[in-house]
Design an enzyme around this catalytic site. Structure first.
Site, PDB file in Angstrom:
ATOM      1  N   TRP A 325     -72.546 -19.377 -33.907  1.00  0.00           N
ATOM      2  CA  TRP A 325     -72.646 -17.915 -33.832  1.00  0.00           C
ATOM      3  C   TRP A 325     -71.449 -17.267 -34.519  1.00  0.00           C
ATOM      4  CZ3 TRP A 325     -69.344 -14.252 -31.820  1.00  0.00           C
ATOM      5  CH2 TRP A 325     -69.855 -12.965 -31.651  1.00  0.00           C
ATOM      6  N   HIS A 326     -70.286 -17.902 -34.439  1.00  0.00           N
ATOM      7  CA  HIS A 326     -69.078 -17.312 -34.995  1.00  0.00           C
ATOM      8  C   HIS A 326     -69.058 -17.344 -36.514  1.00  0.00           C
ATOM      9  CE1 HIS A 326     -67.445 -17.497 -30.884  1.00  0.00           C
ATOM     10  NE2 HIS A 326     -66.582 -16.607 -31.302  1.00  0.00           N
ATOM     11  N   GLY A 327     -69.769 -18.241 -37.131  1.00  0.00           N
ATOM     12  CA  GLY A 327     -69.743 -18.246 -38.588  1.00  0.00           C
ATOM     13  C   GLY A 327     -70.529 -19.385 -39.194  1.00  0.00           C
ATOM     14  N   PHE A 478     -67.875 -11.534 -37.902  1.00  0.00           N
ATOM     15  CA  PHE A 478     -68.915 -12.217 -37.150  1.00  0.00           C
ATOM     16  C   PHE A 478     -70.057 -11.269 -36.799  1.00  0.00           C
ATOM     17  CE2 PHE A 478     -64.890 -14.422 -35.637  1.00  0.00           C
ATOM     18  CZ  PHE A 478     -64.939 -15.340 -36.677  1.00  0.00           C
TER      19      PHE A 478
END
Length: 478
Positions: A325-327, A478
């Site tokens: 989800w962060h990258g 993000f």
């Protein structure tokens, strides 16, 4: 528009005055003003992506209405699936398309099959991961019949686009935030005062702690191949405080700003670097995301029910998905996997919920055991942050390899940037003392010395704040 910019310093008072002096007699007018303000706030960065927010708003509002009229379970599942596919589909195209294409090409090339692939020159919309998850919480809760679908499109539009938390959270639940836009808001002096305190403290975290640490962290990470172990360790520590000051600072400003408008947002950080194990850390860090994954992924997967292997599988899924989800980079996936490995011994020994209170509760200082536990947890977290900060997995591994080689030749390698290392170390120490003293409260300005602290923090922002350039918040990516 950045919270730490002159633009926002002009924008916020204008919206505040219009909200409380022009639109105060009507909840509808207040909501319309918040929608307009939120779209201006977001469009300041790139107006083209306003259509993306509007599209998500219309889709999930319409699906909510349709779910209220549909009683057949199969059709309701189809409606929910449409919402999930649309929201995650947009997120996938803008954030993950090139990642999957690049890795698909790499796999085929590894087996000797060269294929031509085309990546897209895509600009990642700021905050898309945040408002996507927020709108998903609405349709999922309506599907589960935990929330009545709204017929007020303006109120729903505010819920999706509310400018204080639009681009970096906290990720609010529809059950908590949406009802606040139905009722009339009245100005509350104490609520507004607490909001101002949080804004000031958030600006201190961002402009003094995070941006000062960033100067050193960026320089050290860019020159890691020529740095000795001690310098690299300092670089990792500086980044640990940079990302904490940056993200928790944003959350404080967002929560404080929303209180100026009579709206309460959930707390997103609770002094995570005073955690005594990694499970406690994740109960205190980015709380809105951790609880989102708990409610909408971990529990549906079975949570802690079933066999131990079943529990382990669920924990790894949560941490790996959180990393992704962060990258769109393997560095974030490995970062998530590392935290899952840290969590594993606690899970296997059923120790993952042993620290539900504050450290050194009812005491001024921690015990030696607590201090050791906090330092160990901070060290593990700092090691994993290297993967979060590095551009590639190779860079992260080489950085850690050099850092753990115990090459101390030359001592600390001073860098020719804004501040000396001893001054920054002292600044971090003072920051930690303030946070420790405030660890049972939401912010430091809570007792008889609050005005002295407030004045000191404001002086710190003025004298120590980084004004050479207006730095983006890390979580905007993000």
């Amino acid at each position: 528009m950045l919270f730490n910019s002159l633009d926002f310093a002009i924008f916020l008072p204008i919206v505040f005055v219009l909200y409380w002096f022009v639109a105060k007699e009507s909840t509808k007018y207040q909501n319309i003003l918040l929608v307009i303000a939120s779209y201006i706030f977001y469009g300041w960065w790139d107006w083209r992506f306003l259509f993306l927010i509007l599209f998500s708003t219309v889709v999930d509002y319409s699906i909510g209405i349709a779910l209220s009229k549909e009683h057949k379970n199969k059709q309701r599942k189809i409606l929910l699936l449409i919402s999930v596919l649309v929201n995650l589909g947009l997120l996938g195209v803008f954030k993950y398309y090139n990642f999957f294409i690049d890795n698909f090409t790499t796999v085929f090339s590894f087996f000797g099959n060269e294929i031509q692939s085309n990546t897209l020159d895509i600009i990642l919309p700021v905050g898309i991961s945040f408002y996507t998850f927020q709108t998903l919480s609405y349709t999922i809760d309506v599907y589960r019949k935990r929330l009545e679908p709204t017929k007020d499109f303006i109120a729903f539009s505010v819920f999706v686009s509310f400018f204080p938390q639009l681009v970096a959270g906290p990720i609010e639940r529809a059950t908590q935030l949406l009802p606040q836009f139905y009722k009339k808001r009245h100005f509350n002096y104490n609520q507004a005062k607490e909001g101002v305190y949080l804004i000031v403290w958030g600006l201190f975290k961002k402009m003094v702690i995070a941006d000062t640490c960033a100067n050193y962290a960026n320089d050290i990470f860019s020159k890691y191949e020529s740095m000795n172990s001690l310098s690299l360790l300092l670089g990792a520590i500086y980044f640990a405080f940079q990302i904490y000051g940056d993200f928790s600072g944003y959350s404080d400003i967002a929560i404080g700003t929303s209180r100026l408008f009579g709206v309460d947002l959930m707390r997103n950080f609770k002094y995570p670097y005073f955690s005594r194990d990694i499970a406690e850390f994740w109960r205190r860090w980015h709380i809105s995301l951790s609880t989102w994954f708990r409610d909408y992924l971990y529990i549906p997967l079975g949570g802690s029910r079933g066999s131990k292997w079943f529990n382990i599988r669920n924990v790894f899924i949560i941490f790996l998905v959180s990393g992704f989800w962060h990258g769109a980079n393997w560095t974030f996936i490995i970062w998530g996997g590392l935290n899952a490995l840290y969590f594993l011994p606690l899970l296997l020994r059923d120790k993952n919920r042993r620290y539900l209170n504050d450290a050194a509760e009812n005491r001024i200082l921690p015990s030696f055991k607590e201090l050791t536990a906090m330092l160990s947890t901070f060290l593990l977290t700092t090691l994993s942050w290297v993967f979060f900060r590095a551009n590639t997995v190779t860079e992260a591994i080489l950085y850690l390899k050099r850092m753990l080689s115990f090459n101390l030749e030359g001592g600390i390698q001073y860098l020719s940037i804004e501040r000396y290392v001893p001054e920054l170390a002292l600044l971090i120490l003072v920051f930690l003392i303030i946070e420790w003293h405030s660890r049972t409260k939401e912010h430091p300005f809570f007792n008889t010395f609050r005005y002295i602290k407030l004045v000191g923090v404001i002086i710190g922002i003025i004298t120590l704040g980084n004004y050479s350039s207006v730095n983006d918040f890390i979580y905007f990516q993000f």
